[in-house]
Motif scaffolding. Structure first.
Motif, PDB file in Angstrom:
ATOM      1  N   ASN A  41       4.216  -0.384  -1.609  1.00 33.51           N
ATOM      2  CA  ASN A  41       4.565  -1.282  -2.616  1.00 33.51           C
ATOM      3  C   ASN A  41       3.979  -2.501  -2.717  1.00 33.51           C
ATOM      4  O   ASN A  41       4.546  -3.589  -3.187  1.00 33.51           O
ATOM      5  CB  ASN A  41       6.242  -1.565  -1.870  1.00 33.51           C
ATOM      6  CG  ASN A  41       7.057  -0.418  -2.034  1.00 33.51           C
ATOM      7  OD1 ASN A  41       6.845   0.401  -1.275  1.00 33.51           O
ATOM      8  ND2 ASN A  41       7.863  -0.247  -3.012  1.00 33.51           N
ATOM      9  N   GLY A  42       2.599  -2.659  -2.024  1.00 32.93           N
ATOM     10  CA  GLY A  42       1.920  -3.960  -1.928  1.00 32.93           C
ATOM     11  C   GLY A  42       1.748  -4.449  -3.315  1.00 32.93           C
ATOM     12  O   GLY A  42       1.388  -5.664  -3.701  1.00 32.93           O
ATOM     13  N   GLY A  43       1.204  -3.586  -4.553  1.00 34.39           N
ATOM     14  CA  GLY A  43       1.000  -3.921  -5.726  1.00 34.39           C
ATOM     15  C   GLY A  43       1.971  -4.382  -6.523  1.00 34.39           C
ATOM     16  O   GLY A  43       1.665  -4.604  -7.833  1.00 34.39           O
ATOM     17  N   GLU A  44       3.246  -4.426  -6.177  1.00 35.67           N
ATOM     18  CA  GLU A  44       4.376  -4.690  -7.183  1.00 35.67           C
ATOM     19  C   GLU A  44       4.395  -6.069  -7.758  1.00 35.67           C
ATOM     20  O   GLU A  44       3.823  -6.822  -6.907  1.00 35.67           O
ATOM     21  CB  GLU A  44       5.556  -4.390  -6.432  1.00 35.67           C
ATOM     22  CG  GLU A  44       5.982  -2.761  -6.205  1.00 35.67           C
ATOM     23  CD  GLU A  44       7.231  -2.672  -5.691  1.00 35.67           C
ATOM     24  OE1 GLU A  44       8.210  -3.527  -5.298  1.00 35.67           O
ATOM     25  OE2 GLU A  44       7.637  -1.496  -5.419  1.00 35.67           O
ATOM     26  N   THR A  45       4.878  -6.442  -8.666  1.00 34.63           N
ATOM     27  CA  THR A  45       4.925  -7.926  -9.124  1.00 34.63           C
ATOM     28  C   THR A  45       5.740  -8.622  -8.216  1.00 34.63           C
ATOM     29  O   THR A  45       6.679  -7.924  -7.716  1.00 34.63           O
ATOM     30  CB  THR A  45       5.360  -7.681 -10.500  1.00 34.63           C
ATOM     31  OG1 THR A  45       6.663  -7.140 -10.814  1.00 34.63           O
ATOM     32  CG2 THR A  45       4.479  -7.194 -11.451  1.00 34.63           C
TER      33      THR A  45
END
Length: 128
Positions: A41-45
């Motif tokens: 989930n590191g690339g979520e806004t």
């Protein structure tokens, strides 16, 4: 006459090891789960913190956490680390209660039993 103090020492070592093992296990679970969470989930806004979003009941209940473990959900695995960390002192108090009972130190048995009951009642009431 030499007094054999080994069983008492073994119990104190077991209580100390329980604390160490519990904390290390909880931290390991939380760390690995946190890394897994960041990978997934590191690339979520960035969420909008001006609006409150309640966590789903599946994330905040024991049953929901254990159901999430089977799906390899990182949030539930992090929660498992928190549960293990919370159980560590409870197990320590239970082991102390057994140790005091074996020593027949009834004052400390009563005090430790009261502490144990308070912890259990707060845990049970807090889960609801």
């Amino acid at each position: 006459m030499k007094y054999n103090n080994r069983p008492q020492t073994d119990m104190k070592e077991m209580i100390g090891n329980t604390l160490r093992i519990g904390v290390v296990t909880a931290c390991t679970i939380a760390l690995i789960s946190g890394i897994y969470y960041l990978i997934r989930n590191g690339g979520e806004t960035i969420p909008n913190y001006t609006i409150f979003h309640k966590e789903p009941a599946s994330f905040t209940s024991i049953k929901g956490i254990f159901n999430g473990l089977t799906t390899l959900s990182p949030k539930e695995w992090i929660q498992l680390g928190v549960i293990v960390l919370m159980l560590t002192p409870i197990i320590r108090v239970a082991l102390s209660l057994i140790d005091f009972a074996r020593q027949k130190d009834w004052l400390y048995v009563i005090i430790t039993a009261i502490v144990f009951m308070v912890i259990l009642m707060n845990s049970i009431i807090g889960v609801r």
